[in-house]
Design a protein around this motif. Structure first.
Motif, PDB file in Angstrom:
ATOM      1  N   HIS A 109       5.857  -1.411   8.252  1.00  0.00           N
ATOM      2  CA  HIS A 109       5.698   0.029   8.037  1.00  0.00           C
ATOM      3  C   HIS A 109       6.949   0.582   7.339  1.00  0.00           C
ATOM      4  O   HIS A 109       7.910  -0.123   7.097  1.00  0.00           O
ATOM      5  N   THR A 110       6.926   1.838   7.030  1.00  0.00           N
ATOM      6  CA  THR A 110       8.085   2.619   6.559  1.00  0.00           C
ATOM      7  C   THR A 110       8.787   2.025   5.348  1.00  0.00           C
ATOM      8  O   THR A 110      10.006   1.887   5.315  1.00  0.00           O
ATOM      9  N   GLY A 111       8.030   1.671   4.330  1.00  0.00           N
ATOM     10  CA  GLY A 111       8.626   1.275   3.060  1.00  0.00           C
ATOM     11  C   GLY A 111       8.531   2.413   2.056  1.00  0.00           C
ATOM     12  O   GLY A 111       8.013   3.489   2.357  1.00  0.00           O
ATOM     13  N   SER A 112       9.041   2.177   0.863  1.00  0.00           N
ATOM     14  CA  SER A 112       8.908   3.163  -0.213  1.00  0.00           C
ATOM     15  C   SER A 112       9.043   2.448  -1.545  1.00  0.00           C
ATOM     16  O   SER A 112       9.574   1.329  -1.618  1.00  0.00           O
ATOM     17  N   LEU A 113       8.546   3.075  -2.593  1.00  0.00           N
ATOM     18  CA  LEU A 113       8.656   2.503  -3.920  1.00  0.00           C
ATOM     19  C   LEU A 113       8.747   3.601  -4.965  1.00  0.00           C
ATOM     20  O   LEU A 113       8.317   4.733  -4.742  1.00  0.00           O
ATOM     21  N   GLY A 114       9.337   3.260  -6.102  1.00  0.00           N
ATOM     22  CA  GLY A 114       9.497   4.221  -7.185  1.00  0.00           C
ATOM     23  C   GLY A 114      10.424   3.658  -8.245  1.00  0.00           C
ATOM     24  O   GLY A 114      10.893   2.525  -8.146  1.00  0.00           O
ATOM     25  N   MET A 115      10.681   4.455  -9.279  1.00  0.00           N
ATOM     26  CA  MET A 115      11.616   4.042 -10.319  1.00  0.00           C
ATOM     27  C   MET A 115      13.015   4.480  -9.918  1.00  0.00           C
ATOM     28  O   MET A 115      13.211   5.540  -9.324  1.00  0.00           O
ATOM     29  N   ALA A 116      14.000   3.641 -10.254  1.00  0.00           N
ATOM     30  CA  ALA A 116      15.372   3.908  -9.837  1.00  0.00           C
ATOM     31  C   ALA A 116      16.331   3.798 -11.014  1.00  0.00           C
ATOM     32  O   ALA A 116      16.035   3.144 -12.032  1.00  0.00           O
ATOM     33  N   VAL A 117      17.487   4.428 -10.867  1.00  0.00           N
ATOM     34  CA  VAL A 117      18.563   4.354 -11.860  1.00  0.00           C
ATOM     35  C   VAL A 117      19.880   4.131 -11.127  1.00  0.00           C
ATOM     36  O   VAL A 117      19.993   4.424  -9.928  1.00  0.00           O
ATOM     37  N   MET A 168       0.848  -1.191   0.000  1.00  0.00           N
ATOM     38  CA  MET A 168       0.000   0.000   0.000  1.00  0.00           C
ATOM     39  C   MET A 168       0.891   1.251   0.000  1.00  0.00           C
ATOM     40  O   MET A 168       2.033   1.201   0.463  1.00  0.00           O
ATOM     41  N   PRO A 169       0.401   2.378  -0.528  1.00  0.00           N
ATOM     42  CA  PRO A 169      -0.974   2.613  -0.981  1.00  0.00           C
ATOM     43  C   PRO A 169      -1.221   2.251  -2.445  1.00  0.00           C
ATOM     44  O   PRO A 169      -2.278   2.529  -2.983  1.00  0.00           O
ATOM     45  N   SER A 170      -0.241   1.629  -3.097  1.00  0.00           N
ATOM     46  CA  SER A 170      -0.378   1.355  -4.530  1.00  0.00           C
ATOM     47  C   SER A 170      -1.563   0.449  -4.852  1.00  0.00           C
ATOM     48  O   SER A 170      -2.123   0.532  -5.947  1.00  0.00           O
ATOM     49  N   LEU A 171      -1.971  -0.414  -3.908  1.00  0.00           N
ATOM     50  CA  LEU A 171      -3.092  -1.322  -4.150  1.00  0.00           C
ATOM     51  C   LEU A 171      -4.374  -0.859  -3.454  1.00  0.00           C
ATOM     52  O   LEU A 171      -5.321  -1.624  -3.320  1.00  0.00           O
ATOM     53  N   THR A 206       3.362  12.457  -9.102  1.00  0.00           N
ATOM     54  CA  THR A 206       2.871  11.395  -8.205  1.00  0.00           C
ATOM     55  C   THR A 206       2.098  10.288  -8.921  1.00  0.00           C
ATOM     56  O   THR A 206       0.995   9.929  -8.516  1.00  0.00           O
ATOM     57  N   ILE A 207       2.681   9.733  -9.974  1.00  0.00           N
ATOM     58  CA  ILE A 207       2.002   8.622 -10.649  1.00  0.00           C
ATOM     59  C   ILE A 207       1.985   7.377  -9.766  1.00  0.00           C
ATOM     60  O   ILE A 207       1.154   6.486  -9.957  1.00  0.00           O
ATOM     61  N   PHE A 208       2.904   7.329  -8.789  1.00  0.00           N
ATOM     62  CA  PHE A 208       2.924   6.199  -7.863  1.00  0.00           C
ATOM     63  C   PHE A 208       2.219   6.531  -6.552  1.00  0.00           C
ATOM     64  O   PHE A 208       2.272   5.748  -5.603  1.00  0.00           O
ATOM     65  N   GLY A 209       1.566   7.690  -6.506  1.00  0.00           N
ATOM     66  CA  GLY A 209       0.912   8.101  -5.274  1.00  0.00           C
ATOM     67  C   GLY A 209       1.955   8.491  -4.246  1.00  0.00           C
ATOM     68  O   GLY A 209       3.036   8.975  -4.565  1.00  0.00           O
ATOM     69  N   ASN A 210       1.633   8.249  -2.994  1.00  0.00           N
ATOM     70  CA  ASN A 210       2.564   8.523  -1.900  1.00  0.00           C
ATOM     71  C   ASN A 210       3.779   7.616  -2.046  1.00  0.00           C
ATOM     72  O   ASN A 210       3.652   6.398  -2.132  1.00  0.00           O
ATOM     73  N   LYS A 211       4.984   8.189  -2.077  1.00  0.00           N
ATOM     74  CA  LYS A 211       6.173   7.351  -2.264  1.00  0.00           C
ATOM     75  C   LYS A 211       6.445   6.467  -1.057  1.00  0.00           C
ATOM     76  O   LYS A 211       7.178   5.488  -1.158  1.00  0.00           O
ATOM     77  N   TYR A 212       5.873   6.822   0.093  1.00  0.00           N
ATOM     78  CA  TYR A 212       6.033   5.987   1.278  1.00  0.00           C
ATOM     79  C   TYR A 212       4.990   4.878   1.260  1.00  0.00           C
ATOM     80  O   TYR A 212       3.844   5.088   0.876  1.00  0.00           O
ATOM     81  N   SER A 213       5.394   3.698   1.637  1.00  0.00           N
ATOM     82  CA  SER A 213       4.504   2.551   1.527  1.00  0.00           C
ATOM     83  C   SER A 213       4.558   1.678   2.775  1.00  0.00           C
ATOM     84  O   SER A 213       5.410   1.854   3.645  1.00  0.00           O
ATOM     85  N   TRP A 214       3.631   0.765   2.828  1.00  0.00           N
ATOM     86  CA  TRP A 214       3.573  -0.197   3.911  1.00  0.00           C
ATOM     87  C   TRP A 214       2.964  -1.473   3.337  1.00  0.00           C
ATOM     88  O   TRP A 214       2.474  -1.500   2.204  1.00  0.00           O
ATOM     89  N   VAL A 215       3.008  -2.538   4.110  1.00  0.00           N
ATOM     90  CA  VAL A 215       2.491  -3.826   3.652  1.00  0.00           C
ATOM     91  C   VAL A 215       1.414  -4.299   4.618  1.00  0.00           C
ATOM     92  O   VAL A 215       1.591  -4.248   5.838  1.00  0.00           O
ATOM     93  N   GLU A 216       0.303  -4.742   4.069  1.00  0.00           N
ATOM     94  CA  GLU A 216      -0.827  -5.166   4.894  1.00  0.00           C
ATOM     95  C   GLU A 216      -1.042  -6.680   4.838  1.00  0.00           C
ATOM     96  O   GLU A 216      -0.717  -7.335   3.847  1.00  0.00           O
ATOM     97  N   THR A 217      -1.618  -7.190   5.905  1.00  0.00           N
ATOM     98  CA  THR A 217      -2.057  -8.584   5.967  1.00  0.00           C
ATOM     99  C   THR A 217      -3.562  -8.612   5.744  1.00  0.00           C
ATOM    100  O   THR A 217      -4.312  -7.909   6.428  1.00  0.00           O
ATOM    101  N   ILE A 218      -3.997  -9.415   4.787  1.00  0.00           N
ATOM    102  CA  ILE A 218      -5.429  -9.587   4.542  1.00  0.00           C
ATOM    103  C   ILE A 218      -5.768 -11.078   4.577  1.00  0.00           C
ATOM    104  O   ILE A 218      -4.900 -11.926   4.369  1.00  0.00           O
ATOM    105  N   THR A 219      -7.027 -11.362   4.857  1.00  0.00           N
ATOM    106  CA  THR A 219      -7.516 -12.739   4.811  1.00  0.00           C
ATOM    107  C   THR A 219      -8.791 -12.769   3.976  1.00  0.00           C
ATOM    108  O   THR A 219      -9.392 -11.726   3.703  1.00  0.00           O
TER     109      THR A 219
END
Length: 311
Positions: free
Chosen positions: A108-116, A86-89, A217-230
């Motif tokens: 918590h406290t992840g991030s995502l984006g394009m890199a070089v 999240m929040p990408s999904l 902000t095509i990726f939304g918030n660059k900060y991310s986190w991971v959720e558990t769903i069932t």
């Protein structure tokens, strides 16, 4: 009177047998973990499986792509998914929130984006807005990992809108292993390449890389986190397991460690999970706080006994 007592006795035996049958059914239930080729997720799943196995549950892992795993949760074919980035999904999860259950944020406290590579950034590429100026050097290719993953959809939407003038660029999809191979080759030859990056992950330790700014902000918030769903209904059927899942929260440093040891060092995922649990037994104590095993005893006591770490 005797007839009445006989009927009551038969009824009691029948109900008792039915209860035993029901308990046997429950104990035979197999909990299905949604797994993938991502080393961080494989590591988390292996730890969860090792803990639940040794508490008294039957657990199996099913490996597929991220979209297939999320669909499996929605359809009720999978029980637990620890890899909802999240929040990408967010849009997908909100769309299907009545078909799944959000348990917690497990990282918590992840991030995502394009890199070089750093040597590319030093040539004046520090933003997605810079890519089109060097389109030829990049061969108009964006390396995005598995088809259907979050980057794939976000970049296709950006192409439709011609955001950052990326409309004519090729999105190169591949397995994680193929992505690292492509990346290694390009960096070894000092070629220009731009790829999907995220933290936590071992790539941030192995490669000298720079994340590009995303002003639109095509990726939304660059900060991310991971959720558990069932799947829907799982918490009601397995309340003790759900309590464990609520407690199962790891740091980004631990996530990076899992990713590095399993993805880069190619350690056996199940052996690594066993070692991690034993090395971090006091952390595991907190995971199993107030959790009962299927036999009604404290889950942490059963786990410690079964792995040879009785207090």
């Amino acid at each position: 009177m005797k007839k009445t007592l006989t009927i009551l006795l038969i009824t009691a035996i029948f109900l008792g047998s039915f209860s035993m049958f029901t308990l046997a059914q429950d104990s035979d239930d197999v909990i299905k973990l949604a797994d993938s080729n991502w080393p961080g997720l494989r590591g988390k799943n292996a730890i969860v499986k090792y803990i639940l196995d040794n508490v008294g549950y039957k657990v199996e892992r099913t490996t597929a792509t991220d979209p297939m795993l999320r669909q499996g949760i929605i359809q009720g074919d999978m029980d637990i998914y620890l890899g909802t980035w999240m929040p990408s999904l967010k849009e997908s999860r909100m769309k299907n929130q009545d078909k799944q259950h959000l348990v917690t944020k497990n990282m918590h406290t992840g991030s995502l984006g394009m890199a070089v590579p750093k040597y590319v950034a030093e040539q004046g590429v520090d933003s997605l807005a810079d890519l089109h100026k060097y389109a030829d050097k990049f061969d108009k290719k964006l390396y995005v990992g598995p088809s259907g993953w979050v980057y794939d959809g976000m970049l296709r939407k950006a192409q439709e809108d011609n955001t950052y003038n990326l409309k004519d660029w090729e999105l190169v999809s591949s397995s994680p292993a193929a992505l690292w191979s492509q990346l290694d080759k390009a960096i070894n030859e000092k070629k220009w390449i731009v790829w999907a990056g995220w933290k936590p992950h071992w790539m941030n330790t192995v490669y000298d890389m720079v994340y590009l700014d995303d002003p639109k902000t095509i990726f939304g918030n660059k900060y991310s986190w991971v959720e558990t769903i069932t799947r829907k209904g799982f918490p009601e059927e397995h309340p003790e397991v759900t309590t464990f899942l609520k407690n199962f929260i790891i740091t980004s440093e631990t996530q990076s460690l899992l990713s590095y040891e399993i993805g880069q060092n190619e350690k056996d995922v199940d052996k690594f999970a066993e070692k991690w649990v034993k090395d971090n037994i006091y952390k595991v104590d907190s995971f199993l706080s107030l959790v009962e095993a299927p036999n009604g005893e404290p889950a942490i006591d059963i786990l410690r006994k079964n792995i040879g770490m009785d207090k």
